[in-house]
Write an enzyme that holds these catalytic residues in place. Sequence first.
Site, mmCIF file in Angstrom:
data_model
loop_
_atom_site.group_PDB
_atom_site.id
_atom_site.type_symbol
_atom_site.label_atom_id
_atom_site.label_comp_id
_atom_site.label_asym_id
_atom_site.label_seq_id
_atom_site.Cartn_x
_atom_site.Cartn_y
_atom_site.Cartn_z
ATOM 1 N N ASP A 1 0.809 -1.226 0.000
ATOM 2 C CA ASP A 1 0.000 0.000 0.000
ATOM 3 C C ASP A 1 0.841 1.274 0.000
ATOM 4 O OD1 ASP A 1 -2.193 -1.788 0.327
ATOM 5 O OD2 ASP A 1 -1.928 -1.748 2.499
ATOM 6 N N GLU B 1 -11.076 -0.454 -4.154
ATOM 7 C CA GLU B 1 -10.563 0.230 -2.958
ATOM 8 C C GLU B 1 -9.393 1.124 -3.372
ATOM 9 O OE1 GLU B 1 -9.374 -2.998 -0.401
ATOM 10 O OE2 GLU B 1 -8.097 -3.895 -1.918
HETATM 11 O O1 FUB Z 1 -3.230 -3.832 3.088
HETATM 12 C C1 FUB Z 1 -4.530 -4.156 3.519
HETATM 13 C C2 FUB Z 1 -5.524 -3.861 2.455
HETATM 14 O O2 FUB Z 1 -5.185 -4.591 1.272
HETATM 15 C C3 FUB Z 1 -5.553 -2.435 2.001
HETATM 16 O O3 FUB Z 1 -6.253 -1.588 2.855
HETATM 17 C C4 FUB Z 1 -6.137 -2.584 0.653
HETATM 18 O O4 FUB Z 1 -6.038 -1.450 -0.156
HETATM 19 C C5 FUB Z 1 -5.388 -3.776 0.124
HETATM 20 O O5 FUB Z 1 -4.142 -3.420 -0.393
#
Ligand code: FUB
Length: 314
Positions: free
Chosen positions: A39, A213
Amino acid sequence: MKNYCLVFALLLSVHGFAQKEFHFKNEGNPLVKHMYTADPSAHVFNGRLYVYTSHDENKATYFDMLDWHVFSTDNLVDWIDHGAVLSLEDIEWADKWAWAPDAIKRDGKFYFYYPVERTKIGVAVSDSPTGPFVDKRGRALIDNTGQIDKIGKEPIDPSVLIEDGQAFMYFGCREPKVVKLNNDMMTLKGEVKVLKIHGIENDKEHFGGYFGEAPWVFKRKDTFYLLYSNGWGKESTLVYATAKDPMGPFDFQGEVMSVVDSWTSHGSIVEFKGKWYVFYHNMELSKNNYRRSICFDEITFDENGMINKLELKE
Ligand code: FUB
């Protein structure tokens, strides 16, 4: 005796500092090879590039991360891992899931935004881009308890943009959200709103323009670009939409890059020394989706401001 103690304290602090920082060279993707990171959220502060990341645990079997790191460079070759800038241990109101963070500078201070427990977003502050960040608010900035209708089921993946003095925080999973922040950067200004993306109305599941997301907004010339993940699975990747206003509405444009091998996609785009880079993660080192590694590559734009799709080598 007093002097003796001082020398001892100095030695301890120098030793601690040396332990905390780790210097390494970029030897090609994945960028970080000494630990698992995910991320990436990249920013330039005072001419230096900083990348804030989640920290996947070595034996992870889920996204049960415990702290967040920052890495920095001034030439893309020599990098410093500054260690953990904030940890769940430092947050009284959260116990688990230290997920995708972001940081921003305002009036000489640095604000760090972090989602926890898949239901809350906090903010912590520091005088330095490398922290340590302190949760001065002492409670969540966003908390969907009793407010799922307004805030969404999963308020995760915050990212912050300041435009014309106004700060905007983007976040969300399956439905992108935006909310303005007050100048203190630690309180909300007005209601949480849905961020509209035109052109994805028929993309109800993963891939295509579907909003999964990881919303990340940056400005280039007079256009705002919304980078995001189009879902989860073997064909998911980072896609983007554009708008003339940071609150949208955005128009879907297409893929930023070919698919990565991890089941999640999450990234950021930043300009550094006149070139543009996309930061993202994959699972090349571990072959395990819960143990990811950050990467970056240069990207270019065409004459209409559209991103030339980055084709990753197999
Ligand atoms: O790293 C945990 C979760 O996985 C993140 O919040 C999402 O964007 C995905 O990368």
